[in-house]
Motif scaffolding. Structure first.
Motif, PDB file in Angstrom:
ATOM      1  N   ALA A  18     -26.436   8.067 117.478  1.00 46.74           N
ATOM      2  CA  ALA A  18     -26.007   8.892 118.608  1.00 46.74           C
ATOM      3  C   ALA A  18     -24.934   9.876 118.161  1.00 46.74           C
ATOM      4  CB  ALA A  18     -25.480   8.018 119.743  1.00 46.74           C
ATOM      5  N   VAL A  19     -24.940  11.033 118.796  1.00 46.56           N
ATOM      6  CA  VAL A  19     -23.898  12.041 118.610  1.00 46.56           C
ATOM      7  C   VAL A  19     -23.360  12.392 119.991  1.00 46.56           C
ATOM      8  CG1 VAL A  19     -23.331  14.340 117.769  1.00 46.56           C
ATOM      9  CG2 VAL A  19     -25.043  12.968 116.562  1.00 46.56           C
ATOM     10  N   VAL A  20     -22.051  12.274 120.159  1.00 43.93           N
ATOM     11  CA  VAL A  20     -21.423  12.570 121.443  1.00 43.93           C
ATOM     12  C   VAL A  20     -20.366  13.639 121.219  1.00 43.93           C
ATOM     13  CG1 VAL A  20     -20.247  11.618 123.457  1.00 43.93           C
ATOM     14  CG2 VAL A  20     -21.747  10.152 122.091  1.00 43.93           C
ATOM     15  N   GLU A  21     -20.515  14.756 121.902  1.00 44.62           N
ATOM     16  CA  GLU A  21     -19.549  15.837 121.761  1.00 44.62           C
ATOM     17  C   GLU A  21     -19.454  16.584 123.079  1.00 44.62           C
ATOM     18  OE1 GLU A  21     -18.260  19.408 118.679  1.00 44.62           O
ATOM     19  OE2 GLU A  21     -20.121  18.296 118.374  1.00 44.62           O
ATOM     20  N   GLY A  22     -18.205  16.734 123.570  1.00 41.51           N
ATOM     21  CA  GLY A  22     -18.028  17.378 124.865  1.00 41.51           C
ATOM     22  C   GLY A  22     -18.757  16.584 125.933  1.00 41.51           C
ATOM     23  N   PRO A  23     -19.412  17.259 126.850  1.00 42.86           N
ATOM     24  CA  PRO A  23     -20.116  16.558 127.928  1.00 42.86           C
ATOM     25  C   PRO A  23     -21.576  16.242 127.604  1.00 42.86           C
ATOM     26  CG  PRO A  23     -20.067  18.891 128.391  1.00 42.86           C
ATOM     27  CD  PRO A  23     -19.354  18.713 127.067  1.00 42.86           C
ATOM     28  N   GLU A  28     -30.978   8.657 119.418  1.00 39.54           N
ATOM     29  CA  GLU A  28     -32.287   8.389 118.817  1.00 39.54           C
ATOM     30  C   GLU A  28     -32.418   6.883 118.604  1.00 39.54           C
ATOM     31  OE1 GLU A  28     -34.509  10.430 115.220  1.00 39.54           O
ATOM     32  OE2 GLU A  28     -33.289   8.766 114.469  1.00 39.54           O
ATOM     33  N   LEU A  29     -33.522   6.321 119.083  1.00 43.79           N
ATOM     34  CA  LEU A  29     -33.800   4.897 118.946  1.00 43.79           C
ATOM     35  C   LEU A  29     -34.984   4.707 118.002  1.00 43.79           C
ATOM     36  CD1 LEU A  29     -33.627   3.848 122.716  1.00 43.79           C
ATOM     37  CD2 LEU A  29     -31.761   3.882 121.044  1.00 43.79           C
ATOM     38  N   HIS A  30     -34.793   3.881 116.996  1.00 46.99           N
ATOM     39  CA  HIS A  30     -35.864   3.521 116.059  1.00 46.99           C
ATOM     40  C   HIS A  30     -36.136   2.034 116.271  1.00 46.99           C
ATOM     41  CE1 HIS A  30     -37.341   3.320 111.587  1.00 46.99           C
ATOM     42  NE2 HIS A  30     -38.238   2.885 112.449  1.00 46.99           N
ATOM     43  N   MET A 150     -21.496   9.003 116.309  1.00 42.87           N
ATOM     44  CA  MET A 150     -20.516  10.001 115.889  1.00 42.87           C
ATOM     45  C   MET A 150     -19.921  10.653 117.135  1.00 42.87           C
ATOM     46  SD  MET A 150     -20.905  13.211 113.236  1.00 42.87           S
ATOM     47  CE  MET A 150     -21.730  14.298 114.395  1.00 42.87           C
ATOM     48  N   VAL A 151     -18.607  10.563 117.269  1.00 42.18           N
ATOM     49  CA  VAL A 151     -17.921  11.072 118.451  1.00 42.18           C
ATOM     50  C   VAL A 151     -16.995  12.210 118.049  1.00 42.18           C
ATOM     51  CG1 VAL A 151     -16.431  10.491 120.402  1.00 42.18           C
ATOM     52  CG2 VAL A 151     -18.015   8.787 119.490  1.00 42.18           C
ATOM     53  N   GLY A 152     -17.140  13.354 118.695  1.00 41.11           N
ATOM     54  CA  GLY A 152     -16.267  14.496 118.436  1.00 41.11           C
ATOM     55  C   GLY A 152     -14.986  14.386 119.240  1.00 41.11           C
ATOM     56  N   LYS A 153     -13.864  14.639 118.599  1.00 39.49           N
ATOM     57  CA  LYS A 153     -12.553  14.551 119.253  1.00 39.49           C
ATOM     58  C   LYS A 153     -11.807  15.878 119.089  1.00 39.49           C
ATOM     59  CE  LYS A 153     -12.446   9.893 119.967  1.00 39.49           C
ATOM     60  NZ  LYS A 153     -12.006   9.126 121.142  1.00 39.49           N
TER      61      LYS A 153
END
Length: 235
Positions: A18-23, A28-30, A150-153
């Motif tokens: 997963a990638v989380v950035e802003g809203p 992706e699920l395997h 991965m989380v954007g800060k």
């Protein structure tokens, strides 16, 4: 994933990225399943995505590589599936059901073999204080669970002599074996930025402040000034 007779197939592994950035969040699920029977079977796959999520990929691994799904009219898709089924080729048919539930017919699942599927979706995170959540509760015991997020800060501090907000990324990794989920996977998004920009496109989460109550409000008109004429007054 279940067999046509309703027998559940063993889930060998779930690998989530997963990638989380802003809203915005992308997941992706395997998924890997095992057929414990001594015969080739057809499977019925079902998944319920988070509210507001939009599916972007459905793929099935074949001996020659990953076969990507295509969006076509429902009746044409069913005819194509049955045609491939009769030719003993490898079809999969994904259909959207009520709410955000999707179901797929998958063939073949080899005898004493495995079937690998990939599902990707994007979602908007409407509440800034809510965590990113990957639903796991209710899944059966699996041999391996791996999650990489991965989380954007945003640091909120200038990182150069010309200003500019500092940005950083942090990884949240989970690895478990012989695990039966007893809760959902959650990542706190505290301190994450409220907006995301790429080129001339931008998306931002805002919380308007009104002096009237919801009962008094008849509607709202939101004006967005893109001229940057007031930029000098921004903090």
């Amino acid at each position: 994933l279940t067999a046509s007779d309703g027998t559940g197939l063993k889930m060998l592994s779930l690998n989530a990225r997963a990638v989380v950035e802003g809203p915005i969040a992308f997941t992706e699920l395997h998924l890997t399943f095992e057929n414990p029977q001594d015969r080739v079977i057809e499977g019925r796959f079902s998944i319920t995505l988070p509210k507001g999520a939009a599916i972007s990929r459905f793929a099935m691994r074949l001996p020659r590589g990953w076969q990507e799904a295509e969006v076509v009219e429902r009746q044409a898709a069913r005819r194509a599936y049955e045609d491939f089924l009769h030719r003993k080729q490898d079809p999969a048919l994904l259909e959207k059901k009520a709410g955000n539930q999707f179901r797929a017919r998958v063939f073949p699942i080899p005898a004493r073999g495995v079937k690998e599927l990939k599902v990707s979706y994007s979602q908007d995170l409407k509440q800034g204080d809510a965590p990113y959540r990957l639903p796991l509760l209710g899944l059966p015991q699996m041999d391996k669970l791996q999650i990489n997020t991965m989380v954007g800060k945003r640091s909120g501090q200038a990182r150069s002599n010309l200003g500019g907000a500092g940005e950083s990324y942090e990884w949240v990794r989970v690895k478990k074996e012989n695990y039966k989920p007893d809760r959902d996977f959650e990542v706190s998004l505290e301190g994450m930025g409220q907006g995301l920009r790429k080129g001339k496109l931008a998306v931002m989460r805002i919380t308007p402040q009104f002096s009237v109550t919801k009962a008094e409000a008849k509607g709202a008109l939101i004006l967005v000034d893109t001229s940057a004429s007031r930029a000098a007054g921004f903090a």
